[in-house]
Motif scaffolding. Sequence first.
Motif, PDB file in Angstrom:
ATOM      1  N   PRO A   1      35.475  49.769  42.059  1.00 50.65           N
ATOM      2  CA  PRO A   1      34.374  50.746  42.072  1.00 50.65           C
ATOM      3  C   PRO A   1      33.879  51.047  43.491  1.00 50.65           C
ATOM      4  CG  PRO A   1      33.674  48.632  41.125  1.00 50.65           C
ATOM      5  CD  PRO A   1      35.139  48.527  41.395  1.00 50.65           C
ATOM      6  N   ASP A   2      34.172  50.159  44.454  1.00 49.21           N
ATOM      7  CA  ASP A   2      33.689  50.394  45.827  1.00 49.21           C
ATOM      8  C   ASP A   2      34.677  51.206  46.655  1.00 49.21           C
ATOM      9  OD1 ASP A   2      31.341  49.056  45.369  1.00 49.21           O
ATOM     10  OD2 ASP A   2      32.285  47.106  45.777  1.00 49.21           O
ATOM     11  N   CYS A   3      35.978  50.748  46.666  1.00 47.75           N
ATOM     12  CA  CYS A   3      36.916  51.422  47.578  1.00 47.75           C
ATOM     13  C   CYS A   3      37.942  52.277  46.845  1.00 47.75           C
ATOM     14  CB  CYS A   3      37.623  50.381  48.452  1.00 47.75           C
ATOM     15  SG  CYS A   3      38.684  49.306  47.492  1.00 47.75           S
ATOM     16  N   GLY A   4      37.968  52.230  45.492  1.00 47.33           N
ATOM     17  CA  GLY A   4      38.913  53.071  44.740  1.00 47.33           C
ATOM     18  C   GLY A   4      40.327  52.529  44.720  1.00 47.33           C
ATOM     19  N   LYS A   5      40.532  51.317  45.322  1.00 42.60           N
ATOM     20  CA  LYS A   5      41.878  50.735  45.343  1.00 42.60           C
ATOM     21  C   LYS A   5      42.269  50.271  43.934  1.00 42.60           C
ATOM     22  CE  LYS A   5      44.372  47.129  47.694  1.00 42.60           C
ATOM     23  NZ  LYS A   5      44.213  45.711  47.669  1.00 42.60           N
ATOM     24  N   GLN A   6      43.572  50.361  43.647  1.00 43.28           N
ATOM     25  CA  GLN A   6      44.037  49.889  42.332  1.00 43.28           C
ATOM     26  C   GLN A   6      44.208  48.371  42.356  1.00 43.28           C
ATOM     27  OE1 GLN A   6      47.536  51.826  40.854  1.00 43.28           O
ATOM     28  NE2 GLN A   6      46.603  53.851  40.888  1.00 43.28           N
ATOM     29  N   ILE A   7      43.513  47.677  41.478  1.00 51.27           N
ATOM     30  CA  ILE A   7      43.663  46.221  41.387  1.00 51.27           C
ATOM     31  C   ILE A   7      44.576  45.933  40.198  1.00 51.27           C
ATOM     32  CG2 ILE A   7      42.418  44.037  41.045  1.00 51.27           C
ATOM     33  CD1 ILE A   7      39.883  45.615  42.038  1.00 51.27           C
ATOM     34  N   LYS A   8      45.662  45.216  40.468  1.00 50.36           N
ATOM     35  CA  LYS A   8      46.638  44.933  39.402  1.00 50.36           C
ATOM     36  C   LYS A   8      46.208  43.649  38.688  1.00 50.36           C
ATOM     37  CE  LYS A   8      49.432  48.136  41.094  1.00 50.36           C
ATOM     38  NZ  LYS A   8      49.886  49.343  40.499  1.00 50.36           N
ATOM     39  N   LEU A   9      45.395  43.835  37.685  1.00 45.71           N
ATOM     40  CA  LEU A   9      44.809  42.685  36.983  1.00 45.71           C
ATOM     41  C   LEU A   9      45.854  41.794  36.327  1.00 45.71           C
ATOM     42  CD1 LEU A   9      41.796  44.142  35.013  1.00 45.71           C
ATOM     43  CD2 LEU A   9      41.734  42.354  36.731  1.00 45.71           C
ATOM     44  N   PHE A  10      46.873  42.414  35.762  1.00 47.02           N
ATOM     45  CA  PHE A  10      47.878  41.632  35.033  1.00 47.02           C
ATOM     46  C   PHE A  10      49.170  41.511  35.843  1.00 47.02           C
ATOM     47  CE2 PHE A  10      45.202  43.420  31.637  1.00 47.02           C
ATOM     48  CZ  PHE A  10      44.783  42.228  31.069  1.00 47.02           C
ATOM     49  N   GLY A  11      49.081  41.674  37.115  1.00 50.43           N
ATOM     50  CA  GLY A  11      50.274  41.572  37.956  1.00 50.43           C
ATOM     51  C   GLY A  11      50.995  42.910  38.057  1.00 50.43           C
ATOM     52  N   GLU A  12      52.096  42.865  38.803  1.00 45.49           N
ATOM     53  CA  GLU A  12      52.853  44.104  39.033  1.00 45.49           C
ATOM     54  C   GLU A  12      53.452  44.620  37.722  1.00 45.49           C
ATOM     55  OE1 GLU A  12      53.179  46.202  41.544  1.00 45.49           O
ATOM     56  OE2 GLU A  12      51.734  44.933  42.619  1.00 45.49           O
ATOM     57  N   SER A  13      53.492  45.917  37.624  1.00 51.33           N
ATOM     58  CA  SER A  13      54.063  46.542  36.432  1.00 51.33           C
ATOM     59  C   SER A  13      55.594  46.536  36.500  1.00 51.33           C
ATOM     60  CB  SER A  13      53.568  47.984  36.377  1.00 51.33           C
ATOM     61  OG  SER A  13      54.323  48.692  35.442  1.00 51.33           O
ATOM     62  N   HIS A  14      56.227  46.327  35.355  1.00 50.08           N
ATOM     63  CA  HIS A  14      57.701  46.396  35.305  1.00 50.08           C
ATOM     64  C   HIS A  14      58.124  47.564  34.427  1.00 50.08           C
ATOM     65  CE1 HIS A  14      57.884  42.314  36.964  1.00 50.08           C
ATOM     66  NE2 HIS A  14      56.852  42.077  36.166  1.00 50.08           N
ATOM     67  N   ILE A  15      57.159  48.397  34.090  1.00 55.99           N
ATOM     68  CA  ILE A  15      57.425  49.387  33.052  1.00 55.99           C
ATOM     69  C   ILE A  15      58.491  50.414  33.456  1.00 55.99           C
ATOM     70  CG2 ILE A  15      55.530  51.026  33.591  1.00 55.99           C
ATOM     71  CD1 ILE A  15      56.718  49.886  30.135  1.00 55.99           C
ATOM     72  N   ASP A  16      58.486  50.787  34.751  1.00 59.88           N
ATOM     73  CA  ASP A  16      59.484  51.795  35.165  1.00 59.88           C
ATOM     74  C   ASP A  16      60.901  51.237  35.007  1.00 59.88           C
ATOM     75  OD1 ASP A  16      57.656  53.855  35.801  1.00 59.88           O
ATOM     76  OD2 ASP A  16      57.116  52.755  37.609  1.00 59.88           O
ATOM     77  N   ASP A  17      61.059  49.950  35.362  1.00 59.18           N
ATOM     78  CA  ASP A  17      62.386  49.324  35.242  1.00 59.18           C
ATOM     79  C   ASP A  17      62.809  49.245  33.776  1.00 59.18           C
ATOM     80  OD1 ASP A  17      62.273  48.962  37.920  1.00 59.18           O
ATOM     81  OD2 ASP A  17      61.577  46.877  37.807  1.00 59.18           O
ATOM     82  N   VAL A  18      61.865  48.772  32.937  1.00 57.25           N
ATOM     83  CA  VAL A  18      62.209  48.614  31.517  1.00 57.25           C
ATOM     84  C   VAL A  18      62.537  49.976  30.907  1.00 57.25           C
ATOM     85  CG1 VAL A  18      61.381  47.867  29.254  1.00 57.25           C
ATOM     86  CG2 VAL A  18      60.758  46.575  31.280  1.00 57.25           C
ATOM     87  N   ALA A  19      61.717  50.977  31.269  1.00 59.98           N
ATOM     88  CA  ALA A  19      61.934  52.313  30.704  1.00 59.98           C
ATOM     89  C   ALA A  19      63.296  52.854  31.137  1.00 59.98           C
ATOM     90  CB  ALA A  19      60.813  53.254  31.141  1.00 59.98           C
ATOM     91  N   SER A  20      63.656  52.640  32.408  1.00 57.71           N
ATOM     92  CA  SER A  20      64.953  53.210  32.808  1.00 57.71           C
ATOM     93  C   SER A  20      66.092  52.406  32.185  1.00 57.71           C
ATOM     94  CB  SER A  20      65.083  53.368  34.324  1.00 57.71           C
ATOM     95  OG  SER A  20      65.253  52.139  34.921  1.00 57.71           O
ATOM     96  N   GLU A  21      65.881  51.109  32.021  1.00 56.00           N
ATOM     97  CA  GLU A  21      66.911  50.299  31.346  1.00 56.00           C
ATOM     98  C   GLU A  21      67.139  50.806  29.908  1.00 56.00           C
ATOM     99  OE1 GLU A  21      67.343  45.795  29.708  1.00 56.00           O
ATOM    100  OE2 GLU A  21      66.009  46.056  31.418  1.00 56.00           O
ATOM    101  N   LEU A  22      66.041  51.170  29.240  1.00 57.69           N
ATOM    102  CA  LEU A  22      66.167  51.617  27.839  1.00 57.69           C
ATOM    103  C   LEU A  22      66.401  53.125  27.733  1.00 57.69           C
ATOM    104  CD1 LEU A  22      63.225  49.559  26.236  1.00 57.69           C
ATOM    105  CD2 LEU A  22      65.656  49.026  26.163  1.00 57.69           C
ATOM    106  N   ASN A  23      66.357  53.772  28.909  1.00 56.00           N
ATOM    107  CA  ASN A  23      66.514  55.225  28.937  1.00 56.00           C
ATOM    108  C   ASN A  23      65.419  55.941  28.138  1.00 56.00           C
ATOM    109  OD1 ASN A  23      67.694  57.517  29.830  1.00 56.00           O
ATOM    110  ND2 ASN A  23      69.252  57.596  28.197  1.00 56.00           N
ATOM    111  N   ILE A  24      64.195  55.495  28.339  1.00 56.75           N
ATOM    112  CA  ILE A  24      63.057  56.184  27.723  1.00 56.75           C
ATOM    113  C   ILE A  24      62.085  56.583  28.826  1.00 56.75           C
ATOM    114  CG2 ILE A  24      63.208  55.147  25.420  1.00 56.75           C
ATOM    115  CD1 ILE A  24      61.109  53.125  26.203  1.00 56.75           C
ATOM    116  N   GLU A  25      61.154  57.432  28.444  1.00 57.07           N
ATOM    117  CA  GLU A  25      60.255  57.974  29.453  1.00 57.07           C
ATOM    118  C   GLU A  25      58.929  57.212  29.495  1.00 57.07           C
ATOM    119  OE1 GLU A  25      58.522  62.264  30.509  1.00 57.07           O
ATOM    120  OE2 GLU A  25      59.990  62.258  28.905  1.00 57.07           O
ATOM    121  N   VAL A  26      58.366  57.074  30.691  1.00 54.82           N
ATOM    122  CA  VAL A  26      56.998  56.530  30.787  1.00 54.82           C
ATOM    123  C   VAL A  26      56.054  57.725  30.622  1.00 54.82           C
ATOM    124  CG1 VAL A  26      55.324  55.328  32.242  1.00 54.82           C
ATOM    125  CG2 VAL A  26      57.744  54.677  32.331  1.00 54.82           C
TER     126      VAL A  26
END
Length: 295
Positions: A227-252
Amino acid sequence: MSKENFEAFSRTKRNMEKQGKEWKQESEKKPQQTTAESLKEPMNAFSNIKNVIGVVSGKGGVGKSFVTSSLAVQMAKKGYKVGILDADITGPSIPKMFGIKEQVVGDHRGMLPIETKEGIKVISINLLMENEEAPVIWRGPVIAGVVKQFWNETCWGDLDYLFVDMPPGTGDVPLTVFQSLPVEGIVIVTSPQELVQMIVKKAYNMANMMKIKVLGVVENFSYLLCPDCGKQIKLFGESHIDDVASELNIEVLGKLPLNPEAAQIADEGRFFEIENEELLSRAIEVLESKEKINS
Ligand SMILES: Nc1ncnc2c1ncn2[C@@H]1O[C@H](COP(=O)(O)OP(=O)(O)OP(=O)(O)O)[C@@H](O)[C@H]1O
């Protein structure tokens, strides 16, 4: 329980008993060939639904109902006629998100969904119970039977999109919905933890085995905006969704932040006020292309 509600419920129960007898008679007949099409349940005679979209998650608590409601609201804001079938019978959360408490009544056409003030039609077990805190302690086949009735005993009227909010996992209800309803496609909801990626694959594989199209995946709780600097805080760690989506050939289809203000608005039953149109713009495009295909 009110008189109308009691009548709707009794009819549901009678139908379940009738269905049970029919299943028994069927199973006693000579074995016949079962095809995917023969398992489909007919739509209620007073419903005309263009697109049935399932919203699934391999695991609980990732925000599937939040995403279902977000998609429904965005499509309704675009002028489409939208309904939500809350198939999460043991953990229904849709009515609360829209602040609806009225009880479903029925007439000769079937059960009549409750409409939010913005016109989204909702059916949920909580709208059939007098006490929303009463637990539903039913076995899987009974629950699956109720979900079927939310489809074939509900007078949905004309809808462009019916979103089906599934319970988490790959159990009885998703199986029933995939087999019995003409699901056009599913949206998988996930969160960034690594474990969840394996569970996304389970949901994806189930859809594939049932020959249901995966429209894409939405990552929820992707980050929190400081809320102060607008930076994205990765609460649950880095996302792997792009990798998984491309592995499964589906869209994010979108990445939603954990938005404390939205959580409060949802808790207060004012879901229509949540602004996440931009974040879901790709999901909306994909859903709209389905509308064009099917109109
Ligand atoms: N992006 C978000 N920002 C803020 N709050 C959220 C977000 N997504 C979900 N929530 C809140 O988190 C809670 C859990 O979300 P939700 O009920 O959608 O999860 P679910 O995956 O459907 O759960 P279950 O699997 O148990 O049915 C709700 O109170 C919801 O309003």
